[in-house]
Design a protein around this motif. Structure first.
Motif, PDB file in Angstrom:
ATOM      1  N   UNK A 203       0.829  -1.207   0.000  1.00  0.00           N
ATOM      2  CA  UNK A 203       0.000   0.000   0.000  1.00  0.00           C
ATOM      3  C   UNK A 203       0.866   1.263   0.000  1.00  0.00           C
ATOM      4  N   UNK A 204       0.216   2.381  -0.314  1.00  0.00           N
ATOM      5  CA  UNK A 204       0.847   3.698  -0.344  1.00  0.00           C
ATOM      6  C   UNK A 204      -0.054   4.635   0.432  1.00  0.00           C
ATOM      7  N   UNK A 222       8.320  11.886  -0.567  1.00  0.00           N
ATOM      8  CA  UNK A 222       7.547  10.646  -0.696  1.00  0.00           C
ATOM      9  C   UNK A 222       6.592  10.551   0.486  1.00  0.00           C
ATOM     10  N   UNK A 223       5.528   9.757   0.379  1.00  0.00           N
ATOM     11  CA  UNK A 223       4.624   9.579   1.523  1.00  0.00           C
ATOM     12  C   UNK A 223       5.253   8.725   2.612  1.00  0.00           C
ATOM     13  N   UNK A 224       4.610   8.670   3.753  1.00  0.00           N
ATOM     14  CA  UNK A 224       5.120   7.863   4.874  1.00  0.00           C
ATOM     15  C   UNK A 224       5.313   6.409   4.442  1.00  0.00           C
ATOM     16  N   UNK A 225       4.351   5.864   3.717  1.00  0.00           N
ATOM     17  CA  UNK A 225       4.445   4.495   3.191  1.00  0.00           C
ATOM     18  C   UNK A 225       4.426   4.592   1.668  1.00  0.00           C
ATOM     19  N   UNK A 226       5.504   4.162   1.017  1.00  0.00           N
ATOM     20  CA  UNK A 226       5.703   4.459  -0.414  1.00  0.00           C
ATOM     21  C   UNK A 226       5.557   3.252  -1.330  1.00  0.00           C
ATOM     22  N   UNK A 227       5.403   2.054  -0.791  1.00  0.00           N
ATOM     23  CA  UNK A 227       5.094   0.893  -1.608  1.00  0.00           C
ATOM     24  C   UNK A 227       6.139   0.519  -2.638  1.00  0.00           C
ATOM     25  N   UNK A 228       7.414   0.569  -2.263  1.00  0.00           N
ATOM     26  CA  UNK A 228       8.499   0.216  -3.178  1.00  0.00           C
ATOM     27  C   UNK A 228       9.538  -0.618  -2.436  1.00  0.00           C
ATOM     28  N   UNK A 390      -9.081  19.255  15.450  1.00  0.00           N
ATOM     29  CA  UNK A 390     -10.167  18.309  15.670  1.00  0.00           C
ATOM     30  C   UNK A 390     -10.685  17.634  14.410  1.00  0.00           C
ATOM     31  N   UNK A 391      -9.883  17.634  13.327  1.00  0.00           N
ATOM     32  CA  UNK A 391     -10.315  16.974  12.106  1.00  0.00           C
ATOM     33  C   UNK A 391     -10.405  15.466  12.320  1.00  0.00           C
ATOM     34  N   UNK A 392     -11.301  14.827  11.613  1.00  0.00           N
ATOM     35  CA  UNK A 392     -11.450  13.376  11.704  1.00  0.00           C
ATOM     36  C   UNK A 392     -10.377  12.690  10.872  1.00  0.00           C
ATOM     37  N   UNK A 393     -10.234  11.393  11.091  1.00  0.00           N
ATOM     38  CA  UNK A 393      -9.257  10.627  10.300  1.00  0.00           C
ATOM     39  C   UNK A 393      -9.587  10.715   8.817  1.00  0.00           C
ATOM     40  N   UNK A 394     -10.864  10.624   8.477  1.00  0.00           N
ATOM     41  CA  UNK A 394     -11.271  10.690   7.072  1.00  0.00           C
ATOM     42  C   UNK A 394     -10.928  12.043   6.461  1.00  0.00           C
ATOM     43  N   UNK A 395     -11.157  13.116   7.196  1.00  0.00           N
ATOM     44  CA  UNK A 395     -10.846  14.453   6.685  1.00  0.00           C
ATOM     45  C   UNK A 395      -9.349  14.637   6.491  1.00  0.00           C
ATOM     46  N   UNK A 396      -8.567  14.129   7.431  1.00  0.00           N
ATOM     47  CA  UNK A 396      -7.110  14.239   7.315  1.00  0.00           C
ATOM     48  C   UNK A 396      -6.610  13.465   6.099  1.00  0.00           C
ATOM     49  N   UNK A 397      -7.087  12.256   5.931  1.00  0.00           N
ATOM     50  CA  UNK A 397      -6.624  11.425   4.827  1.00  0.00           C
ATOM     51  C   UNK A 397      -7.066  11.984   3.464  1.00  0.00           C
ATOM     52  N   UNK A 398      -8.222  12.590   3.429  1.00  0.00           N
ATOM     53  CA  UNK A 398      -8.695  13.209   2.176  1.00  0.00           C
ATOM     54  C   UNK A 398      -7.731  14.302   1.723  1.00  0.00           C
ATOM     55  N   UNK A 399      -7.138  14.995   2.672  1.00  0.00           N
ATOM     56  CA  UNK A 399      -6.227  16.098   2.330  1.00  0.00           C
ATOM     57  C   UNK A 399      -4.926  15.606   1.695  1.00  0.00           C
ATOM     58  N   UNK A 400      -4.638  14.301   1.808  1.00  0.00           N
ATOM     59  CA  UNK A 400      -3.407  13.747   1.230  1.00  0.00           C
ATOM     60  C   UNK A 400      -3.582  13.305  -0.216  1.00  0.00           C
ATOM     61  N   UNK A 401      -4.813  13.067  -0.629  1.00  0.00           N
ATOM     62  CA  UNK A 401      -5.056  12.286  -1.841  1.00  0.00           C
ATOM     63  C   UNK A 401      -4.457  12.876  -3.114  1.00  0.00           C
ATOM     64  N   UNK A 402      -4.545  14.158  -3.294  1.00  0.00           N
ATOM     65  CA  UNK A 402      -4.018  14.757  -4.523  1.00  0.00           C
ATOM     66  C   UNK A 402      -2.509  14.550  -4.625  1.00  0.00           C
ATOM     67  N   UNK A 403      -1.811  14.776  -3.528  1.00  0.00           N
ATOM     68  CA  UNK A 403      -0.356  14.567  -3.513  1.00  0.00           C
ATOM     69  C   UNK A 403       0.001  13.095  -3.720  1.00  0.00           C
ATOM     70  N   UNK A 404      -0.797  12.208  -3.160  1.00  0.00           N
ATOM     71  CA  UNK A 404      -0.528  10.781  -3.321  1.00  0.00           C
ATOM     72  C   UNK A 404      -0.680  10.357  -4.784  1.00  0.00           C
ATOM     73  N   UNK A 405      -1.667  10.888  -5.457  1.00  0.00           N
ATOM     74  CA  UNK A 405      -1.847  10.554  -6.873  1.00  0.00           C
ATOM     75  C   UNK A 405      -0.667  11.038  -7.702  1.00  0.00           C
ATOM     76  N   UNK A 406      -0.138  12.207  -7.371  1.00  0.00           N
ATOM     77  CA  UNK A 406       1.038  12.730  -8.079  1.00  0.00           C
ATOM     78  C   UNK A 406       2.252  11.849  -7.818  1.00  0.00           C
ATOM     79  N   UNK A 407       2.417  11.413  -6.570  1.00  0.00           N
ATOM     80  CA  UNK A 407       3.545  10.540  -6.250  1.00  0.00           C
ATOM     81  C   UNK A 407       3.450   9.225  -6.995  1.00  0.00           C
ATOM     82  N   UNK A 408       2.263   8.663  -7.077  1.00  0.00           N
ATOM     83  CA  UNK A 408       2.092   7.369  -7.749  1.00  0.00           C
ATOM     84  C   UNK A 408       2.550   7.419  -9.205  1.00  0.00           C
TER      85      UNK A 408
END
Length: 418
Positions: A203-204, A222-228, A390-408
């Motif tokens: 996973x990434x 790179x993200x915390x978990x980079x899948x390589x 006080x953001x939720x886990x889902x809100x925090x993770x949503x904020x990563x998605x654009x950068x993660x797609x670029x990294x992939x």
């Protein structure tokens, strides 16, 4: 005696039915055999593929970047080095194997964090010395000397890198890889990386490191978990020109056999003192954030990175008291009763889990929860700010998605395995 036509016809029908029935049974049996699941082939590490890298090393002076995980399995007696006793199932340390191989001169060993035999605490200074088994000089690449100097590489024809990674950005072996590649590029010395499986390669996830927060626990965007795998990661370091001044090294990766990023790989040797088993390795990317807080991640117990707690959390049925042990001479909350949670039976993660971090934050004194190390681990100030807001886990993770797609998209250029 003549047989009647009716009798012959009935006999023909019976025989035809029996032959047809046999044919159906045979077809059914064959079909059943073809759909039987095949046993997965054994993963072969780069170090195990001896014939792939020995030609690069013969009649050369070599340096090896290695630790306790640098082992190889000699699968055929014909592969055994001439001066090494062994059999079809013999396991060797790479340094021992090459040290005894005719025509190869192992000049020195470079040791990463935790040392050549993997006994030192996280962050503990490692002294230079000599290997007691081979008498080969050992040079530490942790502490003040993180990058091999031109003098340390003098006379070296090729550097072999063989260390087991766990696929988390803050695990410092990939930082050591960076500095070794950089030093060798500057000295025009080839680097051979013997690839090893990534136990968290399936996973990434996580925030991308921002340049202003670059440190030895995070050097690349790179993200915390980079899948390589570490071989793929070396190709990315080189290809993206992340080495100083954009230099690139003469890099060869000896790839794995029978491996995919979905392969479940159990490490035969623990990669560092506080990652004792597969569970801790899988939970490590999620629980390591606690290292930047006032919560213990289990150092000083026998369940490192499988539990968390502190004296400040709500009292539960689960508690532990950290005490000095291998890899943790001075554990957080030494001798103090900590309350928290045992997650050693949690199902295998395929993403970062922030729920434990968020839960601990809500129960802890807010003023003293984070320390300066948290931002280095996260690679950004945003994660701490999001938690405090006080953001939720889902809100925090949503904020990563654009950068993660670029990294992939960047990652895709360097992957060797599906």
């Amino acid at each position: 005696m003549k047989l009647s036509f009716t009798y012959v016809f009935l006999l023909f029908l019976v025989l035809s039915f029996q032959l047809s029935s046999c044919a159906r049974q045979q077809k059914k049996s064959t079909t059943k055999e073809t759909i039987q699941p095949k046993e997965p082939k054994t993963i072969k590490t780069g170090a195990d593929r001896i014939d792939q890298y020995l030609p690069f090393l013969k009649n050369k002076n070599i340096a090896i970047v290695a630790n306790q995980t640098s082992i190889l399995h000699v699968l055929q007696r014909a592969e055994v080095a001439p001066n090494v006793m062994g059999s079809a199932t013999t396991t060797h340390h790479l340094v021992d194997y090459l040290h005894h191989y005719d025509g190869i001169n192992v000049q020195q060993v470079f040791a990463p964090e935790h040392g050549f035999r993997g006994k030192a605490d996280a962050g503990e200074a490692i002294a230079d010395g000599k290997d007691v088994k081979t008498n080969i000089p050992i040079i530490s690449l942790y502490g003040k000397n993180k990058k091999p100097s031109p003098e340390q590489l003098k006379g070296t024809d090729v550097v072999v890198f063989d260390i087991q990674d766990v696929g988390a950005r803050f695990y410092t072996y990939i930082s050591t890889l960076h500095y070794v590649m950089e030093a060798c590029a500057e000295a025009t010395i080839p680097v051979i990386v013997l690839d090893r499986p990534n136990p968290n390669g399936h996973y990434i996830d996580g925030p991308i490191l921002e340049p202003e927060h670059k440190s030895f626990v995070g050097m690349h965007p790179v993200p915390v978990v980079y899948g390589m795998t570490i071989g793929e990661y070396a190709q990315m370091i080189n290809g993206e020109k992340w080495l100083a001044n954009g230099v690139q090294c003469d890099l060869t990766v000896i790839p794995l056999e029978n491996y995919t990023h979905q392969s479940i790989y159990s490490l035969p040797i623990k990669p560092s003192p506080n990652l004792p088993n597969d569970i801790s390795i899988n939970l490590y990317p999620s629980l390591c954030f606690f290292e930047g807080t006032n919560v213990s991640a289990g150092r000083g117990t026998d369940k490192q990175f499988q539990i968390y707690g502190s004296p400040f959390l709500e009292k539960t049925n689960f508690s532990f008291t950290p005490q000095p042990n291998e890899g943790a001479k001075y554990p957080k909350y030494k001798g103090e009763l900590c309350y928290g949670e045992d997650i050693s039976t949690h199902q295998r993660l395929a993403n970062l889990n922030l729920s434990w971090l968020l839960k601990a934050y809500k129960q802890s004194p807010k003023k003293d929860f984070f320390n300066a190390f948290f931002t280095k681990l996260a690679g950004t100030k945003k994660l701490q700010q999001q938690i405090e807001q006080g953001l939720s886990e889902k809100e925090i993770k949503t904020s990563w998605q654009q950068d993660l797609e670029s990294f992939k998209k960047v990652r895709e250029k360097y992957v060797l395995y599906k």
